[in-house]
Write a protein that holds these residues in place. Sequence first.
Motif, PDB file in Angstrom:
ATOM      1  N   LEU A  67     -35.424 -93.231 -39.878  1.00 21.57           N
ATOM      2  CA  LEU A  67     -35.825 -93.494 -41.065  1.00 21.57           C
ATOM      3  C   LEU A  67     -35.172 -92.616 -41.946  1.00 21.57           C
ATOM      4  CD1 LEU A  67     -37.944 -95.041 -42.927  1.00 21.57           C
ATOM      5  CD2 LEU A  67     -39.612 -93.356 -42.257  1.00 21.57           C
ATOM      6  N   CYS A  68     -34.929 -91.315 -41.766  1.00 22.87           N
ATOM      7  CA  CYS A  68     -34.217 -90.346 -42.663  1.00 22.87           C
ATOM      8  C   CYS A  68     -32.866 -90.389 -42.504  1.00 22.87           C
ATOM      9  CB  CYS A  68     -34.833 -88.964 -42.429  1.00 22.87           C
ATOM     10  SG  CYS A  68     -36.428 -88.502 -42.406  1.00 22.87           S
ATOM     11  N   GLY A  69     -32.147 -91.376 -41.994  1.00 21.99           N
ATOM     12  CA  GLY A  69     -30.623 -91.546 -41.927  1.00 21.99           C
ATOM     13  C   GLY A  69     -30.030 -90.466 -40.713  1.00 21.99           C
ATOM     14  N   TYR A  70     -30.585 -89.992 -39.907  1.00 23.68           N
ATOM     15  CA  TYR A  70     -30.008 -89.052 -38.978  1.00 23.68           C
ATOM     16  C   TYR A  70     -28.898 -89.849 -38.512  1.00 23.68           C
ATOM     17  CZ  TYR A  70     -29.377 -85.487 -35.706  1.00 23.68           C
ATOM     18  OH  TYR A  70     -28.488 -84.679 -34.713  1.00 23.68           O
ATOM     19  N   GLY A  72     -26.799 -88.000 -35.976  1.00 22.36           N
ATOM     20  CA  GLY A  72     -26.361 -87.206 -34.913  1.00 22.36           C
ATOM     21  C   GLY A  72     -26.873 -87.600 -33.548  1.00 22.36           C
ATOM     22  N   THR A  73     -26.956 -86.692 -32.680  1.00 16.75           N
ATOM     23  CA  THR A  73     -27.545 -86.793 -31.213  1.00 16.75           C
ATOM     24  C   THR A  73     -28.748 -86.113 -30.938  1.00 16.75           C
ATOM     25  OG1 THR A  73     -25.894 -85.491 -30.176  1.00 16.75           O
ATOM     26  CG2 THR A  73     -25.512 -87.750 -30.317  1.00 16.75           C
ATOM     27  N   ASP A  74     -28.915 -84.916 -31.793  1.00 20.70           N
ATOM     28  CA  ASP A  74     -29.859 -83.885 -31.199  1.00 20.70           C
ATOM     29  C   ASP A  74     -31.372 -84.594 -31.517  1.00 20.70           C
ATOM     30  OD1 ASP A  74     -28.264 -81.952 -30.818  1.00 20.70           O
ATOM     31  OD2 ASP A  74     -28.132 -81.209 -32.955  1.00 20.70           O
ATOM     32  N   HIS A  75     -31.525 -85.769 -32.164  1.00 21.92           N
ATOM     33  CA  HIS A  75     -33.055 -86.325 -32.009  1.00 21.92           C
ATOM     34  C   HIS A  75     -33.212 -86.897 -30.634  1.00 21.92           C
ATOM     35  CE1 HIS A  75     -30.102 -89.796 -32.172  1.00 21.92           C
ATOM     36  NE2 HIS A  75     -31.160 -90.564 -32.393  1.00 21.92           N
ATOM     37  N   VAL A  76     -32.225 -87.062 -29.775  1.00 18.57           N
ATOM     38  CA  VAL A  76     -32.674 -87.554 -28.393  1.00 18.57           C
ATOM     39  C   VAL A  76     -33.268 -86.327 -27.653  1.00 18.57           C
ATOM     40  CG1 VAL A  76     -31.659 -88.375 -26.455  1.00 18.57           C
ATOM     41  CG2 VAL A  76     -30.989 -89.459 -28.496  1.00 18.57           C
ATOM     42  N   LYS A  77     -32.637 -84.926 -27.766  1.00 16.26           N
ATOM     43  CA  LYS A  77     -33.113 -83.888 -27.125  1.00 16.26           C
ATOM     44  C   LYS A  77     -34.329 -83.607 -27.688  1.00 16.26           C
ATOM     45  CE  LYS A  77     -28.422 -81.825 -26.585  1.00 16.26           C
ATOM     46  NZ  LYS A  77     -27.265 -80.884 -26.953  1.00 16.26           N
ATOM     47  N   LEU A  78     -34.586 -83.695 -28.926  1.00 21.73           N
ATOM     48  CA  LEU A  78     -35.865 -83.515 -29.481  1.00 21.73           C
ATOM     49  C   LEU A  78     -37.039 -84.295 -28.906  1.00 21.73           C
ATOM     50  CD1 LEU A  78     -34.930 -82.175 -33.007  1.00 21.73           C
ATOM     51  CD2 LEU A  78     -35.286 -80.871 -30.878  1.00 21.73           C
ATOM     52  N   ALA A  79     -36.581 -85.587 -28.882  1.00 25.12           N
ATOM     53  CA  ALA A  79     -37.489 -86.424 -28.395  1.00 25.12           C
ATOM     54  C   ALA A  79     -37.718 -86.155 -26.919  1.00 25.12           C
ATOM     55  CB  ALA A  79     -37.050 -87.889 -28.407  1.00 25.12           C
ATOM     56  N   ALA A  80     -36.841 -86.145 -26.201  1.00 30.12           N
ATOM     57  CA  ALA A  80     -37.297 -85.695 -24.797  1.00 30.12           C
ATOM     58  C   ALA A  80     -38.063 -84.408 -24.617  1.00 30.12           C
ATOM     59  CB  ALA A  80     -35.867 -85.242 -23.978  1.00 30.12           C
ATOM     60  N   THR A  81     -37.592 -83.321 -25.328  1.00 31.23           N
ATOM     61  CA  THR A  81     -38.506 -82.035 -25.586  1.00 31.23           C
ATOM     62  C   THR A  81     -39.921 -82.504 -25.838  1.00 31.23           C
ATOM     63  OG1 THR A  81     -36.798 -80.869 -26.524  1.00 31.23           O
ATOM     64  CG2 THR A  81     -38.875 -79.946 -26.855  1.00 31.23           C
ATOM     65  N   VAL A  82     -40.249 -83.422 -26.764  1.00 32.91           N
ATOM     66  CA  VAL A  82     -41.730 -83.807 -26.993  1.00 32.91           C
ATOM     67  C   VAL A  82     -42.184 -84.477 -25.723  1.00 32.91           C
ATOM     68  CG1 VAL A  82     -42.964 -85.381 -28.463  1.00 32.91           C
ATOM     69  CG2 VAL A  82     -41.376 -84.030 -29.332  1.00 32.91           C
TER      70      VAL A  82
END
Length: 337
Positions: A67-70, A72-82
Motif C-alpha cells: 500500500l505504501c509503494g514499497y 524492495g524485499t525486506d517486507h518478506v523478511k519482516l512478514a516471516a518475522t511476524v
Amino acid sequence: MGLDHAAAKPHERMSAALAEDLAGVNALIRDRMASEHAPRIPEVTAHLVEAGGKRVRPMLTLACARLCGYTGTDHVKLAATVEFIHTATLLHDDVVDESEKRRGRPTANLLWDNKSSVLVGDYLFARAFQLMVEPGSLRVLSILSNAAATIAEGEVLQLSAAMNIDTTEATYLQVIRGKTAALFEAACEVGGVISDSDEAIVRALAAYGDGLGVAFQMADDLLDWGGVDAASTGTLDKNIGDDFRERKLTLPVIRAIAAADAEQRAFWARTIAKGDQHDGDLDEALRLLTLHGTLAQTRDEAHAHVARAKAALADLPDDPIRDMLGDLADYVVARLN
C-alpha cells in the motif's frame, strides 16, 4: 477461532493479491525453521506452521508495504518475522493452557511434550530476532522487539488476572492489547516504516492494526460463548465455554460480574475464583451473560474498534489493498452476526 464460517472471505482475496510475496514468506519460513543439529525443531514447527493458518499477521505486513509503494524485499523478511513470533506464542500458549487441539489438530505439546513446545518456541523467537535485524533498520527492530515483550507481558498479566473476579475492564483491555493487538499493530506499522512513509501514514497503519487486533480478540472471546444468540440455541456446542472452564475473565464475564447481585456474584466466585464447576454451570453462566446483555455489549465494543480501525484507513493512499484492509476489519465482526 480464527477467520472462518462466513461466505465472504477478504483474507482469501488479500492472499490472492499478495500471492507472490506470500510464497516468498512461506519459502523463507521453511528455510529458517530448519535445524542441522536438532531435527525435532522443524518437526514441531512444521506441524503448526503448515496446519492451515490464514497467515493474517504476515499478510498485514505485506499489504501495508504494498500500500505504501514499497519495492524492495525486506517486507518478506519482516512478514516471516511476524509469523515466527506468532507461532512461538502459540506453542507457549498451548503449554500454559494445557490445550489438546489447535486449528482442529492435536497440539505440539500433546504429540511431543511440553519441553519440546517451550524450547522450539524459544528457537522461533530467536529466529525472529535474527530475521528482524537483517533489514538493518533500528526502528523496525525497536517496533518488533517491543511487540514481542508486550506479548509476553500480556500473557503473564492474563495469567495473574485469571480466576480473579475483581479483574477490571481496563486490565482486560491491557491483556488483549498485549497478547493480540500488539502484533497486529507492529505488523502493520513496520510495513509503513520499511517503505519510508510519512509519519502520518505510519501512525495510521499502527492505529488500524491496534483497532483490528482488539476487535479480533473481542470477537474470539465472544465466539467462545457461541456468539450473541447462543442462549436461544438450546444445546451448547461442545467447544463452547473453554474460557469459562479455564476460568478466564473476558469482557462478557467481567461486565456480568460488575452487574451481579449477591447471589449471582456468589455463583461467579464459586465457578471462576474457586474453580468449583458442576454440570449446568455453563448454561447458568450463559443465562447470566444474556440477562445482563453483556454478549451484545461485547459485540458492540468489537464493532466500535472496527470502526476506529477503518477510520484510520481514511488517511492511507487510495488503493485496492486499502479496500481489502477495510473489508478484513468488517469481516472480523461479521462472524458475530
